[in-house]
Design a protein around this motif. Structure first.
Motif, PDB file in Angstrom:
ATOM      1  N   ASP A 148       0.812  -1.223   0.000  1.00 34.96           N
ATOM      2  CA  ASP A 148       0.000   0.000   0.000  1.00 34.96           C
ATOM      3  C   ASP A 148       0.843   1.269   0.000  1.00 34.96           C
ATOM      4  OD1 ASP A 148       0.932   0.324   2.571  1.00 34.96           O
ATOM      5  OD2 ASP A 148      -1.015   0.121   3.556  1.00 34.96           O
ATOM      6  N   GLY A 149       2.161   1.130  -0.147  1.00 37.18           N
ATOM      7  CA  GLY A 149       3.018   2.302  -0.246  1.00 37.18           C
ATOM      8  C   GLY A 149       3.465   2.887   1.070  1.00 37.18           C
ATOM      9  N   MET A 175      -1.588  -4.768  -5.197  1.00 41.01           N
ATOM     10  CA  MET A 175      -2.071  -3.473  -4.702  1.00 41.01           C
ATOM     11  C   MET A 175      -3.490  -3.269  -5.216  1.00 41.01           C
ATOM     12  SD  MET A 175      -0.438   0.396  -5.034  1.00 41.01           S
ATOM     13  CE  MET A 175       0.737   0.274  -3.687  1.00 41.01           C
ATOM     14  N   THR A 176      -4.370  -2.812  -4.336  1.00 43.25           N
ATOM     15  CA  THR A 176      -5.766  -2.595  -4.720  1.00 43.25           C
ATOM     16  C   THR A 176      -6.150  -1.128  -4.553  1.00 43.25           C
ATOM     17  OG1 THR A 176      -6.646  -3.035  -2.516  1.00 43.25           O
ATOM     18  CG2 THR A 176      -6.365  -4.928  -3.978  1.00 43.25           C
ATOM     19  N   TRP A 177      -7.217  -0.746  -5.214  1.00 45.42           N
ATOM     20  CA  TRP A 177      -7.733   0.606  -5.082  1.00 45.42           C
ATOM     21  C   TRP A 177      -9.258   0.572  -5.132  1.00 45.42           C
ATOM     22  CZ3 TRP A 177     -10.721   2.427  -9.115  1.00 45.42           C
ATOM     23  CH2 TRP A 177     -10.592   1.773 -10.349  1.00 45.42           C
ATOM     24  N   GLU A 203       1.482   2.670 -11.171  1.00 45.48           N
ATOM     25  CA  GLU A 203       2.714   3.440 -10.990  1.00 45.48           C
ATOM     26  C   GLU A 203       3.201   3.361  -9.549  1.00 45.48           C
ATOM     27  OE1 GLU A 203       2.073   7.416 -12.255  1.00 45.48           O
ATOM     28  OE2 GLU A 203       1.515   6.865 -14.297  1.00 45.48           O
ATOM     29  N   ASP A 204       2.277   3.477  -8.595  1.00 43.26           N
ATOM     30  CA  ASP A 204       2.654   3.396  -7.186  1.00 43.26           C
ATOM     31  C   ASP A 204       3.272   2.043  -6.848  1.00 43.26           C
ATOM     32  OD1 ASP A 204       1.831   5.939  -6.703  1.00 43.26           O
ATOM     33  OD2 ASP A 204      -0.035   5.400  -5.689  1.00 43.26           O
ATOM     34  N   LEU A 205       2.687   0.979  -7.383  1.00 42.28           N
ATOM     35  CA  LEU A 205       3.224  -0.347  -7.121  1.00 42.28           C
ATOM     36  C   LEU A 205       4.620  -0.487  -7.729  1.00 42.28           C
ATOM     37  CD1 LEU A 205       2.938  -3.153  -5.966  1.00 42.28           C
ATOM     38  CD2 LEU A 205       1.682  -3.823  -8.018  1.00 42.28           C
ATOM     39  N   ALA A 206       4.805   0.039  -8.922  1.00 40.82           N
ATOM     40  CA  ALA A 206       6.120  -0.026  -9.553  1.00 40.82           C
ATOM     41  C   ALA A 206       7.165   0.712  -8.715  1.00 40.82           C
ATOM     42  CB  ALA A 206       6.053   0.567 -10.963  1.00 40.82           C
ATOM     43  N   ILE A 207       6.791   1.845  -8.135  1.00 40.09           N
ATOM     44  CA  ILE A 207       7.709   2.594  -7.271  1.00 40.09           C
ATOM     45  C   ILE A 207       8.060   1.771  -6.027  1.00 40.09           C
ATOM     46  CG2 ILE A 207       7.888   4.608  -5.773  1.00 40.09           C
ATOM     47  CD1 ILE A 207       6.201   6.125  -7.862  1.00 40.09           C
ATOM     48  N   SER A 208       7.058   1.112  -5.440  1.00 35.99           N
ATOM     49  CA  SER A 208       7.287   0.304  -4.246  1.00 35.99           C
ATOM     50  C   SER A 208       8.231  -0.866  -4.505  1.00 35.99           C
ATOM     51  CB  SER A 208       5.955  -0.227  -3.703  1.00 35.99           C
ATOM     52  OG  SER A 208       5.122   0.824  -3.273  1.00 35.99           O
ATOM     53  N   LEU A 209       8.262  -1.343  -5.757  1.00 37.52           N
ATOM     54  CA  LEU A 209       9.081  -2.512  -6.100  1.00 37.52           C
ATOM     55  C   LEU A 209      10.387  -2.126  -6.799  1.00 37.52           C
ATOM     56  CD1 LEU A 209       6.254  -4.788  -7.580  1.00 37.52           C
ATOM     57  CD2 LEU A 209       7.100  -4.734  -5.223  1.00 37.52           C
ATOM     58  N   ALA A 210      10.635  -0.820  -6.936  1.00 33.70           N
ATOM     59  CA  ALA A 210      11.729  -0.354  -7.786  1.00 33.70           C
ATOM     60  C   ALA A 210      13.095  -0.896  -7.376  1.00 33.70           C
ATOM     61  CB  ALA A 210      11.749   1.174  -7.800  1.00 33.70           C
ATOM     62  N   GLY A 211      13.337  -1.048  -6.086  1.00 31.73           N
ATOM     63  CA  GLY A 211      14.671  -1.472  -5.652  1.00 31.73           C
ATOM     64  C   GLY A 211      14.914  -2.965  -5.682  1.00 31.73           C
TER      65      GLY A 211
END
Length: 274
Positions: A148-149, A175-177, A203-211
């Motif tokens: 959920d970020g 991730m859900t919305w 996009e938010d999920l991609a940011i959370s998984l970026a590393g």
């Protein structure tokens, strides 16, 4: 972190599955087992003393049997009898462990209802919690994590990625919305609004998984982004997973998406997986 796996031990079938799961993990990772039973405190009512003493004797025997089984399979096991409220005591134990393993407390009759202890312990624990169903985790593969970020979610993702990489299994991030709630019937949200919510969440999920790619270059990662209640989406995504995961605290996203509720309620994430 002290390399310890704490296990709640009872004579329930779910607890026996949890014990076996923990033994196999401890042996594979050369970690120490803490086998824990909780006996309630006395209320000071006449006739309690023989009852408590009998319970303590049976508890010691139960723990020693579990420890002998663990040691026979190559695990380093120690035992502990705690006194007091089981939820409170197991939360306290979690502060001394890297992982807390519990058996599922769903009703034995197949009901979707569960007991309150598993939910409360998972919500208050100081370390990751694994709740093992009666059937164990045999023939299941993959790790699923709810995202959920939030800061707590970041820790959940890190734990899930490490688990998946260690086991050589795939990681699925969910991730859900939900569209903005309104106090009247509205079945027809504008499609461009729904599309944008889906895109922003992706996009938010991609940011959370970026590393993850840098930390685990060989880890296979897939994403699930859906509109809906998180428990239902996670349950569907993790039907065959070895380890479903989720964050421990409720979070609503703030900032540019503050009117779109992202679900992270721990009570609903502890669904039946057996």
């Amino acid at each position: 972190m002290n390399g310890a796996i704490a296990v709640g031990v009872t004579d329930a079938s779910g607890a026996r599955s949890a014990l076996q799961w923990a033994i196999e993990r401890a042996v594979a990772r050369r970690e120490r087992l803490m086998l824990v039973c909780v006996v309630g405190s006395a209320w000071g009512i006449g006739g309690e003393e023989p009852l408590i003493e009998g319970a303590m004797q049976k508890t010691r025997a139960l723990l020693e049997e579990a420890a002998a089984h663990a040691r026979a399979e190559g695990a380093d096991a120690e035992v502990s009898i705690e006194r007091g409220d089981p939820v409170t005591r197991l939360i306290d134990v979690s502060a001394r462990a890297d992982l807390l393993v519990l058996g599922s407390d769903f009703a034995r009759d197949g009901s979707p209802l569960r007991g309150v202890r598993g939910v409360r312990i998972a919500a208050g624990a100081r370390c990751p919690v694994v709740v093992v169903p009666d059937t164990g985790a045999q023939d299941r593969t993959g790790v699923v994590v709810g995202v959920d970020g939030s800061e707590v979610s970041e820790k959940a993702v890190a734990f899930a990625a490490a688990e998946a990489d260690r086991a050589g299994e795939a990681l699925t991030a969910v991730m859900t919305w939900s569209p903005v709630p309104v106090p009247f019937e509205l079945d027809d949200y504008p499609q461009d609004y729904l599309d944008r919510m889906q895109s922003l969440t992706t996009e938010d999920l991609a940011i959370s998984l970026a590393g993850l790619r840098q930390d685990y270059p060989d880890l296979a990662v897939s994403s699930v982004v859906e509109s809906g209640y998180p428990a239902a989406v996670l349950l569907r995504a993790s039907r065959s997973a070895r380890l479903p995961g989720r964050q421990r605290r409720s979070r609503h996203l703030e900032g540019k998406h503050r009117r779109a509720i992202r679900h992270g309620r721990h009570q609903r994430h502890l669904h039946r997986h057996d």
